[in-house]
Design a protein around this motif. Structure first.
Motif, PDB file in Angstrom:
ATOM      1  N   LEU A 123       0.795  -1.221   0.000  1.00  0.00           N
ATOM      2  CA  LEU A 123       0.000   0.000   0.000  1.00  0.00           C
ATOM      3  C   LEU A 123       0.834   1.281   0.000  1.00  0.00           C
ATOM      4  O   LEU A 123       0.592   2.188  -0.803  1.00  0.00           O
ATOM      5  CB  LEU A 123      -0.955   0.018   1.207  1.00  0.00           C
ATOM      6  N   LYS A 124       1.814   1.381   0.865  1.00  0.00           N
ATOM      7  CA  LYS A 124       2.601   2.622   0.978  1.00  0.00           C
ATOM      8  C   LYS A 124       3.275   2.976  -0.339  1.00  0.00           C
ATOM      9  O   LYS A 124       3.231   4.123  -0.791  1.00  0.00           O
ATOM     10  CB  LYS A 124       3.657   2.478   2.076  1.00  0.00           C
ATOM     11  N   ALA A 125       3.901   1.987  -0.959  1.00  0.00           N
ATOM     12  CA  ALA A 125       4.605   2.234  -2.219  1.00  0.00           C
ATOM     13  C   ALA A 125       3.623   2.611  -3.323  1.00  0.00           C
ATOM     14  O   ALA A 125       3.893   3.507  -4.141  1.00  0.00           O
ATOM     15  CB  ALA A 125       5.405   0.993  -2.620  1.00  0.00           C
ATOM     16  N   THR A 126       2.462   1.951  -3.338  1.00  0.00           N
ATOM     17  CA  THR A 126       1.463   2.230  -4.370  1.00  0.00           C
ATOM     18  C   THR A 126       0.899   3.637  -4.235  1.00  0.00           C
ATOM     19  O   THR A 126       0.724   4.346  -5.235  1.00  0.00           O
ATOM     20  CB  THR A 126       0.325   1.194  -4.314  1.00  0.00           C
ATOM     21  N   LEU A 127       0.618   4.053  -3.017  1.00  0.00           N
ATOM     22  CA  LEU A 127       0.105   5.412  -2.799  1.00  0.00           C
ATOM     23  C   LEU A 127       1.093   6.454  -3.320  1.00  0.00           C
ATOM     24  O   LEU A 127       0.702   7.443  -3.954  1.00  0.00           O
ATOM     25  CB  LEU A 127      -0.163   5.657  -1.310  1.00  0.00           C
ATOM     26  N   LYS A 128       2.366   6.225  -3.083  1.00  0.00           N
ATOM     27  CA  LYS A 128       3.396   7.166  -3.555  1.00  0.00           C
ATOM     28  C   LYS A 128       3.452   7.176  -5.083  1.00  0.00           C
ATOM     29  O   LYS A 128       3.557   8.234  -5.711  1.00  0.00           O
ATOM     30  CB  LYS A 128       4.755   6.801  -2.972  1.00  0.00           C
ATOM     31  N   GLU A 129       3.372   6.002  -5.686  1.00  0.00           N
ATOM     32  CA  GLU A 129       3.385   5.908  -7.154  1.00  0.00           C
ATOM     33  C   GLU A 129       2.203   6.650  -7.769  1.00  0.00           C
ATOM     34  O   GLU A 129       2.339   7.371  -8.760  1.00  0.00           O
ATOM     35  CB  GLU A 129       3.334   4.440  -7.594  1.00  0.00           C
TER      36      GLU A 129
ATOM     37  N   THR B 218     -10.552   7.797  -1.248  1.00  0.00           N
ATOM     38  CA  THR B 218     -11.168   7.122  -0.107  1.00  0.00           C
ATOM     39  C   THR B 218     -10.561   5.730  -0.035  1.00  0.00           C
ATOM     40  O   THR B 218     -10.619   4.969  -1.006  1.00  0.00           O
ATOM     41  CB  THR B 218     -12.696   7.019  -0.252  1.00  0.00           C
ATOM     42  N   LEU B 219      -9.935   5.431   1.099  1.00  0.00           N
ATOM     43  CA  LEU B 219      -9.326   4.113   1.302  1.00  0.00           C
ATOM     44  C   LEU B 219     -10.315   3.258   2.077  1.00  0.00           C
ATOM     45  O   LEU B 219     -10.700   3.585   3.202  1.00  0.00           O
ATOM     46  CB  LEU B 219      -8.021   4.220   2.081  1.00  0.00           C
ATOM     47  N   CYS B 220     -10.751   2.161   1.469  1.00  0.00           N
ATOM     48  CA  CYS B 220     -11.735   1.273   2.091  1.00  0.00           C
ATOM     49  C   CYS B 220     -11.079  -0.047   2.474  1.00  0.00           C
ATOM     50  O   CYS B 220     -10.328  -0.614   1.685  1.00  0.00           O
ATOM     51  CB  CYS B 220     -12.890   1.017   1.134  1.00  0.00           C
ATOM     52  N   ARG B 221     -11.373  -0.511   3.667  1.00  0.00           N
ATOM     53  CA  ARG B 221     -10.813  -1.780   4.127  1.00  0.00           C
ATOM     54  C   ARG B 221     -11.811  -2.495   5.037  1.00  0.00           C
ATOM     55  O   ARG B 221     -12.735  -1.885   5.555  1.00  0.00           O
ATOM     56  CB  ARG B 221      -9.488  -1.564   4.870  1.00  0.00           C
ATOM     57  N   GLU B 222     -11.602  -3.795   5.192  1.00  0.00           N
ATOM     58  CA  GLU B 222     -12.472  -4.609   6.048  1.00  0.00           C
ATOM     59  C   GLU B 222     -13.946  -4.457   5.654  1.00  0.00           C
ATOM     60  O   GLU B 222     -14.839  -4.423   6.515  1.00  0.00           O
ATOM     61  CB  GLU B 222     -12.286  -4.231   7.526  1.00  0.00           C
ATOM     62  N   LEU B 223     -14.197  -4.349   4.360  1.00  0.00           N
ATOM     63  CA  LEU B 223     -15.560  -4.107   3.883  1.00  0.00           C
ATOM     64  C   LEU B 223     -16.539  -5.185   4.333  1.00  0.00           C
ATOM     65  O   LEU B 223     -16.247  -6.376   4.246  1.00  0.00           O
ATOM     66  CB  LEU B 223     -15.556  -4.001   2.359  1.00  0.00           C
ATOM     67  N   THR B 224     -17.682  -4.759   4.818  1.00  0.00           N
ATOM     68  CA  THR B 224     -18.799  -5.566   5.325  1.00  0.00           C
ATOM     69  C   THR B 224     -18.497  -6.249   6.661  1.00  0.00           C
ATOM     70  O   THR B 224     -19.354  -6.928   7.219  1.00  0.00           O
ATOM     71  CB  THR B 224     -19.280  -6.640   4.322  1.00  0.00           C
ATOM     72  N   LYS B 225     -17.283  -6.062   7.175  1.00  0.00           N
ATOM     73  CA  LYS B 225     -16.910  -6.706   8.440  1.00  0.00           C
ATOM     74  C   LYS B 225     -17.153  -5.759   9.617  1.00  0.00           C
ATOM     75  O   LYS B 225     -17.507  -4.594   9.443  1.00  0.00           O
ATOM     76  CB  LYS B 225     -15.439  -7.133   8.409  1.00  0.00           C
ATOM     77  N   ARG B 226     -16.908  -6.239  10.800  1.00  0.00           N
ATOM     78  CA  ARG B 226     -17.181  -5.480  12.022  1.00  0.00           C
ATOM     79  C   ARG B 226     -16.405  -4.171  12.074  1.00  0.00           C
ATOM     80  O   ARG B 226     -16.918  -3.141  12.508  1.00  0.00           O
ATOM     81  CB  ARG B 226     -16.832  -6.344  13.244  1.00  0.00           C
ATOM     82  N   PHE B 227     -15.152  -4.210  11.647  1.00  0.00           N
ATOM     83  CA  PHE B 227     -14.315  -3.006  11.717  1.00  0.00           C
ATOM     84  C   PHE B 227     -14.151  -2.349  10.339  1.00  0.00           C
ATOM     85  O   PHE B 227     -13.101  -1.818  10.012  1.00  0.00           O
ATOM     86  CB  PHE B 227     -12.950  -3.351  12.318  1.00  0.00           C
ATOM     87  N   GLU B 228     -15.221  -2.392   9.559  1.00  0.00           N
ATOM     88  CA  GLU B 228     -15.226  -1.751   8.246  1.00  0.00           C
ATOM     89  C   GLU B 228     -14.812  -0.280   8.370  1.00  0.00           C
ATOM     90  O   GLU B 228     -15.224   0.425   9.285  1.00  0.00           O
ATOM     91  CB  GLU B 228     -16.632  -1.842   7.659  1.00  0.00           C
TER      92      GLU B 228
ATOM     93  N   GLU C 225      -7.051  -5.979   3.330  1.00  0.00           N
ATOM     94  CA  GLU C 225      -7.035  -5.711   1.894  1.00  0.00           C
ATOM     95  C   GLU C 225      -7.726  -4.372   1.627  1.00  0.00           C
ATOM     96  O   GLU C 225      -8.762  -4.084   2.217  1.00  0.00           O
ATOM     97  CB  GLU C 225      -7.745  -6.828   1.132  1.00  0.00           C
ATOM     98  N   TYR C 226      -7.154  -3.592   0.707  1.00  0.00           N
ATOM     99  CA  TYR C 226      -7.663  -2.244   0.449  1.00  0.00           C
ATOM    100  C   TYR C 226      -8.327  -2.110  -0.920  1.00  0.00           C
ATOM    101  O   TYR C 226      -7.908  -2.716  -1.899  1.00  0.00           O
ATOM    102  CB  TYR C 226      -6.514  -1.234   0.517  1.00  0.00           C
ATOM    103  N   VAL C 227      -9.351  -1.257  -0.947  1.00  0.00           N
ATOM    104  CA  VAL C 227      -9.929  -0.781  -2.201  1.00  0.00           C
ATOM    105  C   VAL C 227      -9.718   0.732  -2.196  1.00  0.00           C
ATOM    106  O   VAL C 227     -10.132   1.417  -1.265  1.00  0.00           O
ATOM    107  CB  VAL C 227     -11.432  -1.097  -2.325  1.00  0.00           C
ATOM    108  N   LEU C 228      -9.037   1.230  -3.225  1.00  0.00           N
ATOM    109  CA  LEU C 228      -8.719   2.653  -3.313  1.00  0.00           C
ATOM    110  C   LEU C 228      -9.637   3.298  -4.350  1.00  0.00           C
ATOM    111  O   LEU C 228      -9.628   2.921  -5.516  1.00  0.00           O
ATOM    112  CB  LEU C 228      -7.256   2.844  -3.727  1.00  0.00           C
ATOM    113  N   VAL C 229     -10.424   4.258  -3.910  1.00  0.00           N
ATOM    114  CA  VAL C 229     -11.339   4.972  -4.802  1.00  0.00           C
ATOM    115  C   VAL C 229     -10.803   6.396  -4.959  1.00  0.00           C
ATOM    116  O   VAL C 229     -10.743   7.146  -3.985  1.00  0.00           O
ATOM    117  CB  VAL C 229     -12.771   4.996  -4.241  1.00  0.00           C
TER     118      VAL C 229
END
Length: 284
Positions: free
Chosen positions: A166-172, A183-193, A215-219
């Motif tokens: 993630l860190k390297a990708t954000l910089k790229e 918007t960085l989305c993680r833990e989708l549909t889970k308790r700590f979404e 796992e991240y979804v980057l929008v």
């Protein structure tokens, strides 16, 4: 009669996010082709389903797809499932679907959870026009091509990324396209979404002191169309109008059409281009 290949969407976190149709298909099919049989076994056990499982993943997707096609041609009905979400989206399901269609086998997709749609809709960003890039390619040349297109992309763009990259990708992404809203989305549909709206530079700073988890979804918002328009105008401003015309005429475009394109590139009317060429200013 050949069987049917069912692409079955499975939960991306919350086990309740599965349709009755998918459950019925898993119960009645002859075989379940799973990205990870251990993960799928947990899902089947949760719903009291007992069905033969076979492994179908990234590292055997071509040869195993051929085996599955043979079984489908022999009349078996096969359900294809991914670890999480809809098969065919950033996973080997697309290979199986393609080979089935080429062999005349019916393919149907049973809709359900899909991480990119969940993240897009909860991000609040424009969903009228968007594009999905999935994971950035590991190959440097292919990666650069994607980043080059992303730099001027005006649609909302969605990427997947693993925590250790993630860190390297954000910089790229920031280096390629400048500081955009994300918007960085993680833990989708889970308790700590979590859905964290920020900017690319803000995300880079945040993860300097916070370890990425899950796992991240980057929008990411698209580029302002006006920036693209101005950049194009600036790029052509160093070129004479006649040189600009020649650029299009060398492609076999007639002079009248070339004038329209030049006018559009420069943000002026076609009449202005015509008058400039007529007076000889296009040579200056």
């Amino acid at each position: 009669m050949a069987g049917t290949c069912y692409l079955c969407a499975t939960p991306i976190g919350n086990l309740d996010d599965i349709t009755l149709r998918v459950l019925e298909t898993l119960k009645t099919c002859d075989l379940v082709a799973a990205e990870d049989t251990r993960n799928t076994l947990k899902l089947l056990n949760h719903y009291g389903i007992r069905k033969p499982l076979t492994s179908y993943h990234e590292h055997n997707k071509y040869e195993k797809a051929d085996e599955l096609v043979s079984q489908l041609l022999a009349g078996k009905n096969i359900a294809c499932v991914t670890d999480a979400g809809t098969p065919g989206i950033s996973d080997p399901g697309e290979v199986l679907a393609k080979k089935c269609i080429e062999s005349g086998i019916r393919v149907t997709s049973l809709p359900g959870a899909c991480a990119l749609i969940v993240a897009l809709t909860m991000s609040g960003m424009s969903a009228r026009r968007f594009c999905f890039e999935g994971f950035l390619p590991p190959d440097k040349k292919e990666r650069q091509k994607v980043l080059s297109v992303f730099r001027t992309e005006e649609r909302t763009t969605i990427f997947y990324e693993a925590p250790h990259h993630l860190k390297a990708t954000l910089k790229e992404l920031c280096d390629a396209a400048g500081d955009r809203k994300i918007t960085l989305c993680r833990e989708l549909t889970k308790r700590f979404e979590e859905a964290m709206p920020t900017t690319l530079s803000g995300a880079i700073a945040y993860y300097e002191t916070n370890e990425p988890r899950g796992e991240y979804v980057l929008v990411i918002e698209g580029r302002d169309p006006e920036e693209n328009r101005q950049e194009k105008i600036d790029a052509f401003s160093s070129m004479t109008i006649e040189e600009h015309m020649k650029r299009y005429e060398d492609q076999g475009i007639d002079r009248k059409s070339a004038m329209k394109l030049v006018a559009k590139d420069r943000g002026v009317s076609k009449r202005e281009i015509y008058q400039a060429l007529l007076s000889g200013e296009g040579e200056k």
